[in-house]
Design a protein around this motif. Sequence first.
Motif, PDB file in Angstrom:
ATOM      1  N   SER A 132       9.231  24.886  10.184  1.00  0.00           N
ATOM      2  CA  SER A 132       8.422  26.084  10.428  1.00  0.00           C
ATOM      3  C   SER A 132       9.240  27.300  10.819  1.00  0.00           C
ATOM      4  CB  SER A 132       7.390  25.800  11.521  1.00  0.00           C
ATOM      5  OG  SER A 132       8.032  25.384  12.727  1.00  0.00           O
ATOM      6  N   ASN A 133      10.441  27.100  11.366  1.00  0.00           N
ATOM      7  CA  ASN A 133      11.236  28.238  11.835  1.00  0.00           C
ATOM      8  C   ASN A 133      12.250  28.733  10.814  1.00  0.00           C
ATOM      9  OD1 ASN A 133       9.840  28.058  14.189  1.00  0.00           O
ATOM     10  ND2 ASN A 133      11.616  27.791  15.516  1.00  0.00           N
ATOM     11  N   LEU A 134      12.236  28.187   9.611  1.00  0.00           N
ATOM     12  CA  LEU A 134      13.147  28.636   8.560  1.00  0.00           C
ATOM     13  C   LEU A 134      12.407  29.516   7.567  1.00  0.00           C
ATOM     14  CD1 LEU A 134      15.193  25.388   7.796  1.00  0.00           C
ATOM     15  CD2 LEU A 134      15.734  27.238   9.383  1.00  0.00           C
ATOM     16  N   SER A 135      13.151  30.385   6.927  1.00  0.00           N
ATOM     17  CA  SER A 135      12.560  31.270   5.928  1.00  0.00           C
ATOM     18  C   SER A 135      12.395  30.523   4.609  1.00  0.00           C
ATOM     19  CB  SER A 135      13.449  32.496   5.714  1.00  0.00           C
ATOM     20  OG  SER A 135      13.621  33.202   6.933  1.00  0.00           O
ATOM     21  N   CYS A 194       0.851  -1.185   0.000  1.00  0.00           N
ATOM     22  CA  CYS A 194       0.000   0.000   0.000  1.00  0.00           C
ATOM     23  C   CYS A 194       0.891   1.239   0.000  1.00  0.00           C
ATOM     24  CB  CYS A 194      -0.915   0.012   1.229  1.00  0.00           C
ATOM     25  SG  CYS A 194      -2.051  -1.397   1.306  1.00  0.00           S
ATOM     26  N   ARG A 195       0.340   2.349  -0.432  1.00  0.00           N
ATOM     27  CA  ARG A 195       1.119   3.578  -0.518  1.00  0.00           C
ATOM     28  C   ARG A 195       1.053   4.360   0.786  1.00  0.00           C
ATOM     29  NH1 ARG A 195      -1.023   6.424  -5.815  1.00  0.00           N
ATOM     30  NH2 ARG A 195       0.526   7.992  -5.180  1.00  0.00           N
ATOM     31  N   ALA A 196       2.111   5.112   1.053  1.00  0.00           N
ATOM     32  CA  ALA A 196       2.164   5.963   2.239  1.00  0.00           C
ATOM     33  C   ALA A 196       2.864   7.265   1.870  1.00  0.00           C
ATOM     34  CB  ALA A 196       2.894   5.266   3.381  1.00  0.00           C
ATOM     35  N   SER A 197       2.175   8.355   2.085  1.00  0.00           N
ATOM     36  CA  SER A 197       2.756   9.682   1.887  1.00  0.00           C
ATOM     37  C   SER A 197       2.899  10.328   3.251  1.00  0.00           C
ATOM     38  CB  SER A 197       1.863  10.534   0.984  1.00  0.00           C
ATOM     39  OG  SER A 197       2.416  11.827   0.813  1.00  0.00           O
ATOM     40  N   VAL A 198       4.135  10.701   3.609  1.00  0.00           N
ATOM     41  CA  VAL A 198       4.430  11.191   4.953  1.00  0.00           C
ATOM     42  C   VAL A 198       4.812  12.666   4.892  1.00  0.00           C
ATOM     43  CG1 VAL A 198       5.800  10.828   7.036  1.00  0.00           C
ATOM     44  CG2 VAL A 198       5.293   8.886   5.522  1.00  0.00           C
ATOM     45  N   LEU A 199       4.151  13.458   5.713  1.00  0.00           N
ATOM     46  CA  LEU A 199       4.483  14.877   5.884  1.00  0.00           C
ATOM     47  C   LEU A 199       4.849  15.096   7.340  1.00  0.00           C
ATOM     48  CD1 LEU A 199       1.611  16.629   3.880  1.00  0.00           C
ATOM     49  CD2 LEU A 199       4.003  16.509   3.223  1.00  0.00           C
ATOM     50  N   ILE A 200       6.060  15.594   7.595  1.00  0.00           N
ATOM     51  CA  ILE A 200       6.513  15.802   8.968  1.00  0.00           C
ATOM     52  C   ILE A 200       6.943  17.253   9.135  1.00  0.00           C
ATOM     53  CG2 ILE A 200       8.147  15.125  10.754  1.00  0.00           C
ATOM     54  CD1 ILE A 200       8.351  12.423   9.445  1.00  0.00           C
ATOM     55  N   SER A 201       6.414  17.893  10.162  1.00  0.00           N
ATOM     56  CA  SER A 201       6.730  19.291  10.439  1.00  0.00           C
ATOM     57  C   SER A 201       7.615  19.391  11.680  1.00  0.00           C
ATOM     58  CB  SER A 201       5.440  20.089  10.651  1.00  0.00           C
ATOM     59  OG  SER A 201       5.722  21.428  10.988  1.00  0.00           O
ATOM     60  N   ASP A 202       8.734  20.093  11.545  1.00  0.00           N
ATOM     61  CA  ASP A 202       9.628  20.367  12.670  1.00  0.00           C
ATOM     62  C   ASP A 202       9.996  21.845  12.651  1.00  0.00           C
ATOM     63  OD1 ASP A 202      10.205  17.684  13.912  1.00  0.00           O
ATOM     64  OD2 ASP A 202      10.829  17.253  11.860  1.00  0.00           O
ATOM     65  N   ARG A 203      10.548  22.316  13.749  1.00  0.00           N
ATOM     66  CA  ARG A 203      10.966  23.722  13.796  1.00  0.00           C
ATOM     67  C   ARG A 203      12.156  23.962  12.878  1.00  0.00           C
ATOM     68  NH1 ARG A 203      11.791  24.196  20.109  1.00  0.00           N
ATOM     69  NH2 ARG A 203      12.706  22.169  19.593  1.00  0.00           N
ATOM     70  N   THR A 204      13.182  23.147  13.007  1.00  0.00           N
ATOM     71  CA  THR A 204      14.382  23.274  12.176  1.00  0.00           C
ATOM     72  C   THR A 204      14.840  21.877  11.768  1.00  0.00           C
ATOM     73  OG1 THR A 204      15.958  23.125  14.014  1.00  0.00           O
ATOM     74  CG2 THR A 204      15.084  25.320  13.488  1.00  0.00           C
ATOM     75  N   ALA A 205      15.801  21.830  10.844  1.00  0.00           N
ATOM     76  CA  ALA A 205      16.340  20.539  10.411  1.00  0.00           C
ATOM     77  C   ALA A 205      17.028  19.814  11.566  1.00  0.00           C
ATOM     78  CB  ALA A 205      17.316  20.746   9.260  1.00  0.00           C
ATOM     79  N   GLU A 206      17.577  20.568  12.517  1.00  0.00           N
ATOM     80  CA  GLU A 206      18.251  19.954  13.669  1.00  0.00           C
ATOM     81  C   GLU A 206      17.259  19.255  14.594  1.00  0.00           C
ATOM     82  OE1 GLU A 206      18.837  23.034  12.544  1.00  0.00           O
ATOM     83  OE2 GLU A 206      20.742  22.476  11.577  1.00  0.00           O
ATOM     84  N   ASP A 207      15.989  19.618  14.522  1.00  0.00           N
ATOM     85  CA  ASP A 207      14.967  18.998  15.369  1.00  0.00           C
ATOM     86  C   ASP A 207      14.376  17.743  14.746  1.00  0.00           C
ATOM     87  OD1 ASP A 207      15.006  20.994  17.423  1.00  0.00           O
ATOM     88  OD2 ASP A 207      13.941  22.332  16.055  1.00  0.00           O
ATOM     89  N   ALA A 208      14.699  17.480  13.501  1.00  0.00           N
ATOM     90  CA  ALA A 208      14.091  16.360  12.782  1.00  0.00           C
ATOM     91  C   ALA A 208      14.509  15.026  13.389  1.00  0.00           C
ATOM     92  CB  ALA A 208      14.464  16.415  11.306  1.00  0.00           C
TER      93      ALA A 208
END
Length: 390
Positions: free
Chosen positions: A330-333, A292-306
């Motif tokens: 979310s915290n990057l321009s 089955c297919r899975a599309s994942v969207l993950i939101s973090d403040r910065t890449a260091e928080d991932a």
Amino acid sequence: QQQGARRYAWEERLRQVPTLSLQGPALATVAVRRETGVPPARGAGAPIHADASATPLPWSPGEPLTAAVVASSRTRERCWVVLSGKVYDATGFLDEHPGGANIVLQHAGTDATREFDLRHGVAARNQLPNFYVGELAGPLHNSIADSSEDKKFHAARILQTEQITPDTKSIVLELPHALADVEVFCGGHFLLKPPGANIFRSYTPVDCCSQSVAAASAQRRTLCFVIKRYPAGEVSPALHCAPLGAEVLIAGPMPCGFTFVPEHHRALLLVGGGTGAAPLLSLAHAAASAQCRASVLISDRTAEDALLVREFEQLVRDHPRLVSVRRLFSNLSPPRGCRLDAEILAKEPLLAERGVAAVGLAAVVCGPPSFNSDIGTALQSLGCHTTVLS
């Protein structure tokens, strides 16, 4: 006649496709009506059945609803729950419950007030008088989630730790013999209680143990947990400070709030934030394993928080046609950073594929409370069947 039989079976499958219930901006739940003809996916977690050893104590209308009588009412023949001191009979509603019978049976014979309030709104509460039995006479366990005695905690040992981000660690636990053969539910969790703590928290295990640990523990079962430290918390700081070899109490496994059934869910839209990535990784693995297919969207403040970056990247490499992962910061321009919102969700390719939606598209959201509220509401407004994991 055979063709008609096949059509009827297909219609029955279609009738079991998940249905959405959104009650309040912070709650979107989806339920899978699992009947005997549709087995759960392998790895999706075994269903929770009524207590086969339980026999309801005799009771007649007009007699006191004692704690003993209510606590014994945890079978399919008599399934009672307590909400705000009142006893309700869910027996005849088990197979009609949008969340499935298993979740009701899991809380049968207990005070389920907190769990009910978390997952239901005014519409459900207005239906309660139809199931009213009477007032509870005497004290009862506050909740199965609050009663550590009912969770059967066992002592595990910290085998390895690794600092992933400034406030997040991976902690590998060596499981006791009692849990050596335990099956980890897809997207499910365990309860962890650090040394000296009076409370516990739930964490989803991830398979990210290093080779050295795996080699050293070839004959021992281990689980790895990714734990973010919250300064004001009681559990996560204690787990972060615990030394190697320290005992940690563990109970479980506990099932996920979403049951993945490949026959219904041909595609999953998994949206998470922070440590919510852990159960989504588990669900993405299960989806890919079932083709089955899975599309994942993950939101973090910065890449260091991932978190779990390597694990998701490996999953995509193993299943490039089935799994896609996109991370937003979310915290990057812009263009590197942007906040996950309804506009971005509306551009999700899976939502635009009518063929995918026709055979079963479900969304699962897991993150902080405000994130769950906003994203759950946004997905519901887009017409997507959505489960929010609290």
